[in-house]
Scaffold this motif. Sequence first.
Motif, short mmCIF file in Angstrom:
data_model
loop_
_atom_site.label_atom_id
_atom_site.label_comp_id
_atom_site.label_asym_id
_atom_site.label_seq_id
_atom_site.Cartn_x
_atom_site.Cartn_y
_atom_site.Cartn_z
N VAL A 80 0.81 -1.21 0.00
CA VAL A 80 0.00 0.00 0.00
C VAL A 80 0.84 1.26 0.00
N VAL A 81 1.82 1.35 0.90
CA VAL A 81 2.59 2.60 1.04
C VAL A 81 3.33 2.93 -0.25
N ALA A 82 4.04 1.97 -0.81
CA ALA A 82 4.78 2.22 -2.05
C ALA A 82 3.83 2.54 -3.20
N THR A 83 2.69 1.87 -3.26
CA THR A 83 1.72 2.15 -4.32
C THR A 83 1.20 3.58 -4.20
N TRP A 84 0.93 4.01 -3.00
CA TRP A 84 0.45 5.37 -2.80
C TRP A 84 1.52 6.39 -3.16
N ASP A 85 2.74 6.20 -2.67
CA ASP A 85 3.79 7.19 -2.86
C ASP A 85 4.32 7.24 -4.29
N ARG A 86 4.50 6.08 -4.91
CA ARG A 86 5.18 6.04 -6.21
C ARG A 86 4.24 6.02 -7.40
N LEU A 87 3.02 5.53 -7.19
CA LEU A 87 2.09 5.40 -8.32
C LEU A 87 0.93 6.39 -8.23
N LEU A 88 0.21 6.38 -7.12
CA LEU A 88 -1.04 7.12 -7.06
C LEU A 88 -0.86 8.61 -6.78
N ARG A 89 -0.01 8.95 -5.83
CA ARG A 89 0.16 10.36 -5.51
C ARG A 89 0.65 11.18 -6.71
N PRO A 90 1.67 10.71 -7.44
CA PRO A 90 2.09 11.51 -8.61
C PRO A 90 0.98 11.76 -9.60
N VAL A 91 0.15 10.74 -9.83
CA VAL A 91 -0.94 10.91 -10.80
C VAL A 91 -2.01 11.84 -10.24
N LEU A 92 -2.39 11.66 -8.99
CA LEU A 92 -3.42 12.51 -8.39
C LEU A 92 -2.96 13.97 -8.30
N VAL A 93 -1.71 14.18 -7.92
CA VAL A 93 -1.17 15.54 -7.89
C VAL A 93 -1.15 16.13 -9.29
N GLY A 94 -0.76 15.31 -10.27
CA GLY A 94 -0.75 15.79 -11.65
C GLY A 94 -2.12 16.17 -12.15
N ILE A 95 -3.13 15.39 -11.81
CA ILE A 95 -4.50 15.74 -12.19
C ILE A 95 -4.90 17.07 -11.56
N GLY A 96 -4.51 17.25 -10.29
CA GLY A 96 -4.82 18.52 -9.62
C GLY A 96 -4.12 19.69 -10.29
N GLU A 97 -2.87 19.52 -10.70
CA GLU A 97 -2.15 20.58 -11.40
C GLU A 97 -2.82 20.92 -12.72
N ARG A 98 -3.19 19.89 -13.47
CA ARG A 98 -3.82 20.15 -14.76
C ARG A 98 -5.18 20.82 -14.60
N HIS A 99 -5.92 20.42 -13.56
CA HIS A 99 -7.21 21.07 -13.31
C HIS A 99 -7.01 22.53 -12.93
N ALA A 100 -6.01 22.81 -12.11
CA ALA A 100 -5.75 24.19 -11.72
C ALA A 100 -5.39 25.05 -12.92
N ALA A 101 -4.71 24.46 -13.89
CA ALA A 101 -4.28 25.22 -15.06
C ALA A 101 -5.36 25.37 -16.11
N THR A 102 -6.26 24.39 -16.21
CA THR A 102 -7.22 24.37 -17.32
C THR A 102 -8.68 24.34 -16.89
N ALA A 103 -8.94 24.10 -15.59
CA ALA A 103 -10.30 23.92 -15.06
C ALA A 103 -10.96 22.66 -15.62
N GLY A 104 -10.17 21.77 -16.20
CA GLY A 104 -10.70 20.54 -16.75
C GLY A 104 -10.32 19.32 -15.94
N LEU A 105 -10.55 18.15 -16.53
CA LEU A 105 -10.20 16.84 -15.96
C LEU A 105 -11.02 16.47 -14.73
N ILE A 106 -12.15 17.11 -14.52
CA ILE A 106 -12.99 16.73 -13.39
C ILE A 106 -13.46 15.29 -13.53
N GLU A 107 -13.84 14.90 -14.75
CA GLU A 107 -14.30 13.54 -14.99
C GLU A 107 -13.16 12.54 -14.76
#
Length: 317
Positions: free
Chosen positions: A140-167
Motif C-alpha cells: 500500500v505505502v509504495a503504491t500510494w507514494d510512487r504510483l497514485l500520488r504523482p498521478v493525483l497531484v498531476g490531475i490537480g495541477e492540470r485542473h488548476a491550469a485548465t479547469a478541466g479533468l474533473i471527470e
Amino acid sequence: MADEALSAGAVARRLGVAVTTLRTWHQRYGLGPSQHVPGHHRRYTAADLARLETMRKLTAEGVTPAEAARWARQAPGPAGEVPTCALAEVRPVGVRDGGGQAIPVGRAGPAARGLARAAMRLDSVAIGEAIARALATDGVVATWDRLLRPVLVGIGERHAATAGLIEVEHLVSRCVSEAFATVPRVGTATGPARILLSCADEEQHTLPLEALAAALAEAGMAYRMLGARVPAAALVEAVNRTGPAAVVVWSHTRATADPAQLTVLLASPRRPLLVLAAGPGWWADSLPAGVVRPVDLAEAISLALAVRDSLDRPTGD
C-alpha cells in the motif's frame, strides 16, 4: 528567530514532524543542525530551520525526499518559502503548466506514466489493473507514494491550469477507493480497533485517509473509519464511546484545518494517547501542543504501530 538556536525537539514542534524524521533527514540528506558548542548537542539555526521547512513543504507536494533535500540545500530562503523553481523542476520535460493533454507526473516511473495515460483515456479497467498490480507487488505505502500520488497531484495541477479533468479525477478516485477496499485485513487487524480515522469538519477529500486505512489493514492493525466531513462534536463523541489509542484527523486544505477541532479532541474525557494532524491543510505553527503532524503515509503508519506496540508490551510485576 535571527539569533535563536533550537533543539531537535523544538524544531520538530515548529515543523509538526517527529524527531525521528529530523534524524532521518539529517542522516540521509545532510539536513542537520549546524551550530556547535563544545560539550553540548548541536543546535538548529534559522537557516537550518528554513531548509527543513522547504524540505517539509516539497515532500508534502509529492516531491521525493532526495529531490526535496537537494532543493532545500540549494535554496535556504526564509522559513516557509518554497522555491518555485523546485516545483517546476519536478514536472516532466515537454509538459507546459498552462495546457496540454498529458497528466504531469514529475519524475515518477513508467507505471505512473502508464496510469496517467489510462486515466486520460478514462479506461477504468486499465486503471484498476494497474493499481491492483502495484498493491500485490509493492504494498500500500509504495503504491500510494510512487504510483497514485504523482498521478493525483498531476490531475490537480492540470485542473488548476485548465479547469478541466474533473471527470478524470472522479473516475480515478473511484478506482483508487475500490482498490483500497480490496486490501485484506490480516492478523490482528480483525481485533479491537485502536485507531480512529476521520476527516476534519467539512473536509471531503478522503483518498489519503483510505490509503492509511488500507496500509493499517495490511500491517495488521484494526481501525475505525468515520470518513468525510466529521464535526468536532461528533468526533469527540466517537472517541468517548470507543476509546481509541490514536486518532488521525485529515485536512486537505487550509479552509478545513481549524485547530480548534484538535483542541476540543485533546480536552475530551477519553483523550487518546496520540493525535495526528495529517494532510497539507494543517500548519505546524498552529497545532495545539501534544498534536503530531506526520510528514507522509509511512510516518503515520510508524507512529500508529508504535502506539499499538506500546499497549501490547507486557508490563512488569
